[in-house]
Design a protein around this motif. Structure first.
Motif, PDB file in Angstrom:
ATOM      1  N   VAL A 116      13.217  10.991   7.110  1.00 50.61           N
ATOM      2  CA  VAL A 116      11.862  11.197   7.614  1.00 50.61           C
ATOM      3  C   VAL A 116      10.936  10.250   6.862  1.00 50.61           C
ATOM      4  O   VAL A 116      10.990  10.151   5.639  1.00 50.61           O
ATOM      5  N   ALA A 117      10.094   9.550   7.588  1.00 49.20           N
ATOM      6  CA  ALA A 117       9.203   8.565   6.976  1.00 49.20           C
ATOM      7  C   ALA A 117       8.097   9.232   6.175  1.00 49.20           C
ATOM      8  O   ALA A 117       7.764  10.410   6.378  1.00 49.20           O
ATOM      9  N   ASN A 118       7.531   8.484   5.260  1.00 46.55           N
ATOM     10  CA  ASN A 118       6.337   8.917   4.553  1.00 46.55           C
ATOM     11  C   ASN A 118       5.151   8.795   5.515  1.00 46.55           C
ATOM     12  O   ASN A 118       4.993   7.759   6.167  1.00 46.55           O
ATOM     13  N   PRO A 119       4.299   9.819   5.630  1.00 45.27           N
ATOM     14  CA  PRO A 119       3.199   9.760   6.602  1.00 45.27           C
ATOM     15  C   PRO A 119       2.013   8.908   6.167  1.00 45.27           C
ATOM     16  O   PRO A 119       1.087   8.696   6.959  1.00 45.27           O
ATOM     17  N   ILE A 120       2.010   8.415   4.928  1.00 51.30           N
ATOM     18  CA  ILE A 120       0.875   7.624   4.443  1.00 51.30           C
ATOM     19  C   ILE A 120       0.910   6.232   5.058  1.00 51.30           C
ATOM     20  O   ILE A 120       1.927   5.549   5.008  1.00 51.30           O
ATOM     21  N   ARG A 121      -0.200   5.821   5.642  1.00 47.62           N
ATOM     22  CA  ARG A 121      -0.330   4.476   6.200  1.00 47.62           C
ATOM     23  C   ARG A 121      -1.432   3.751   5.427  1.00 47.62           C
ATOM     24  O   ARG A 121      -2.592   4.126   5.497  1.00 47.62           O
ATOM     25  N   MET A 122      -1.071   2.717   4.686  1.00 50.02           N
ATOM     26  CA  MET A 122      -2.027   1.964   3.881  1.00 50.02           C
ATOM     27  C   MET A 122      -2.014   0.512   4.327  1.00 50.02           C
ATOM     28  O   MET A 122      -0.941  -0.097   4.456  1.00 50.02           O
ATOM     29  N   SER A 123      -3.188  -0.049   4.557  1.00 43.36           N
ATOM     30  CA  SER A 123      -3.261  -1.401   5.114  1.00 43.36           C
ATOM     31  C   SER A 123      -2.933  -2.476   4.091  1.00 43.36           C
ATOM     32  O   SER A 123      -2.366  -3.517   4.434  1.00 43.36           O
ATOM     33  N   GLY A 124      -3.278  -2.248   2.821  1.00 42.87           N
ATOM     34  CA  GLY A 124      -3.095  -3.290   1.824  1.00 42.87           C
ATOM     35  C   GLY A 124      -1.840  -3.176   0.995  1.00 42.87           C
ATOM     36  O   GLY A 124      -1.312  -4.177   0.506  1.00 42.87           O
ATOM     37  N   SER A 125      -1.349  -1.954   0.804  1.00 50.22           N
ATOM     38  CA  SER A 125      -0.152  -1.738  -0.017  1.00 50.22           C
ATOM     39  C   SER A 125       0.698  -0.655   0.640  1.00 50.22           C
ATOM     40  O   SER A 125       0.790   0.462   0.141  1.00 50.22           O
ATOM     41  N   PRO A 126       1.294  -0.977   1.785  1.00 48.00           N
ATOM     42  CA  PRO A 126       2.019   0.027   2.557  1.00 48.00           C
ATOM     43  C   PRO A 126       3.260   0.548   1.842  1.00 48.00           C
ATOM     44  O   PRO A 126       3.819  -0.109   0.952  1.00 48.00           O
ATOM     45  N   VAL A 127       3.674   1.741   2.253  1.00 49.28           N
ATOM     46  CA  VAL A 127       4.923   2.318   1.762  1.00 49.28           C
ATOM     47  C   VAL A 127       6.086   1.413   2.163  1.00 49.28           C
ATOM     48  O   VAL A 127       6.137   0.907   3.287  1.00 49.28           O
ATOM     49  N   ALA A 128       7.012   1.199   1.236  1.00 48.11           N
ATOM     50  CA  ALA A 128       8.201   0.394   1.526  1.00 48.11           C
ATOM     51  C   ALA A 128       9.437   1.242   1.257  1.00 48.11           C
ATOM     52  O   ALA A 128       9.489   1.995   0.278  1.00 48.11           O
ATOM     53  N   TYR A 129      10.413   1.145   2.140  1.00 50.03           N
ATOM     54  CA  TYR A 129      11.661   1.884   1.986  1.00 50.03           C
ATOM     55  C   TYR A 129      12.671   0.930   1.351  1.00 50.03           C
ATOM     56  O   TYR A 129      13.468   0.291   2.020  1.00 50.03           O
ATOM     57  N   ARG A 130      12.580   0.836   0.015  1.00 45.66           N
ATOM     58  CA  ARG A 130      13.352  -0.158  -0.723  1.00 45.66           C
ATOM     59  C   ARG A 130      14.817   0.217  -0.870  1.00 45.66           C
ATOM     60  O   ARG A 130      15.678  -0.648  -0.913  1.00 45.66           O
TER      61      ARG A 130
END
Length: 408
Positions: free
Chosen positions: A360-374
């Motif tokens: 399940v994805a993280n629901p946070i959406r950030m324009s400058g430093s988005p969540v990354a699934y490393r």
């Protein structure tokens, strides 16, 4: 590659099960380097909490439980034996290189190892140390073990969840997910970020004391406020809302739907769609306060109307005039929903054994430093050598020695 807003922050995650790991995963999603410390051979308790198990590329179970997978992505796993003096020294040295420590041992449980806040603070005064327990570091219940289900009962949530007395299926019900654990993880994340911000100004870390029971009471929100202001004990109301009417489930010709009217304008539109525009002018229902006072009469009238058409027909009609409504979806329908798919709430992450793991994805959406699934949730001890070489500059010989002595 953008490493996230917390790139450069090091987190030592000594927690297990859900509340602590959830906070660790949130910080990892935001870019922190989170090292998960686990027991050799056994690891986090939740690794054994299956089925279901993640399958490998041949369809065989990997031994990685779905429960464990939900709270541990983007971390690195290190196995260390805390009962070993050398293992304790490894953890202590890792803490000296950390910005944050997360732990959920019993109150005082880490003192014997010299890994409690006061001991680590003496060597690393900038350390942010987050302790998560059932009942907090102080108080008459402090020594008790705490579990989500237990706290849902003790903290009042189950007293307002379930069908009312006298109704079919009445009785207290827990929420269908360990919501207190998850909320505690989120509160822990907020507290850690605030403590890191404070450290930037003061140069000093601090101890965070988070209790499941405190969190449970805090997120009762309007229900707790209703009691404190109105001096009346809230009761179980099924799916109804104590302060708004109509705001609950209603039967349709082929199932159920939810109607969530939040103001008088929406109520008037609802009455038009139902074919009873006059209800909006009825003195019993004109305002929300009057609708709450005459809840039973209004709900009965709406139920008589909604059973005449299907869920999809009603939703189409109500959405066309701006009445908040929706279906009650099972999870297969949730992840098949076109909007959920557009929002990419399911992600696939490469896994060293399974090839790919669905999460399940993280629901946070950030324009400058988005969540990354490393990285996927790590296998047990997957990064022990890597982390100890990276953080502590241990040599291959050092690692062999620790492993021979069963410290790692």
């Amino acid at each position: 590659m953008n490493r996230g807003a917390l790139d450069g922050v090091r987190v030592l995650d000594l927690s297990r099960v859900l509340a602590g790991p959830w906070a660790g995963q949130m910080l990892a999603d935001l870019g922190a380097d989170v090292v998960k410390v686990e027991r050799p051979r056994k690891g986090d308790d939740t690794r054994a909490w299956g089925p279901p198990w993640l399958a490998n590329q041949d369809g065989e179970p990997t031994g990685e439980s779905a429960y464990y997978l939900c709270a541990n992505r983007n971390k690195r796993s290190v196995t260390v034996d805390l009962s070993s003096p050398e293992g304790q020294d490894v953890i202590r040295r890792l803490a000296m290189e950390s910005d944050v420590v997360i732990e959920n041992f019993k109150v005082g449980g880490l003192v014997q190892y010299g890994l409690d806040y006061e001991s680590l603070k003496a060597a690393n005064p900038r350390l942010v140390y987050c302790s998560i327990t059932g009942f907090g570091q102080t108080g008459p219940y402090a020594a008790r073990p705490g579990y989500d289900f237990l706290v849902q009962g003790m903290g009042g949530l189950m007293s307002i969840t379930g069908q009312p007395d006298g109704a079919e299926g009445s009785g207290p019900i827990k929420v269908g997910v360990a919501v207190t654990d998850v909320m505690t993880g989120l509160y822990a994340t907020v507290a850690i970020l605030a403590a890191l911000a404070h450290r930037e100004k003061s140069g000093e870390g601090q101890h965070i004391d988070l209790a499941l029971l405190d969190v449970q009471i805090a997120y009762l929100a309007n229900q707790a406020s209703n009691f404190l202001v109105g001096n009346a004990v809230p009761q179980r109301m099924g799916n109804a809302h104590p302060n708004i009417v109509p705001y609950q489930d209603f039967p349709t010709a082929d199932g159920y739907m939810i109607i969530a009217v939040g103001n008088d304008f929406q109520f008037a539109k609802l009455c038009q769609v139902l074919g009873h525009a006059a209800w909006a002018e009825d003195v019993r229902f004109v305002t929300n306060a009057q609708r709450v006072a005459n809840r039973e009469a209004l709900v009965a009238l709406i139920r008589e109307a909604t059973v005449k058409r299907t869920t999809d027909e009603w939703i189409a009609a109500m959405e066309s005039v701006g009445v908040p409504c929706g279906p009650i979806n099972t999870l297969d329908r949730v992840f098949a929903d076109e909007h959920v798919r557009h929002r990419e709430m399911q992600v696939g992450v490469p896994h060293p054994v399974a090839g790919m793991v669905p999460l399940v994805a993280n629901p946070i959406r950030m324009s400058g430093s988005p969540v990354a699934y490393r990285s996927s949730p790590p296998t047990l001890g997957q990064h022990t050598d890597e982390v100890l070489q990276d953080w502590l500059q241990l040599t291959t010989a050092d690692l062999h020695g620790l492993r021979d002595r069963k410290a790692i």
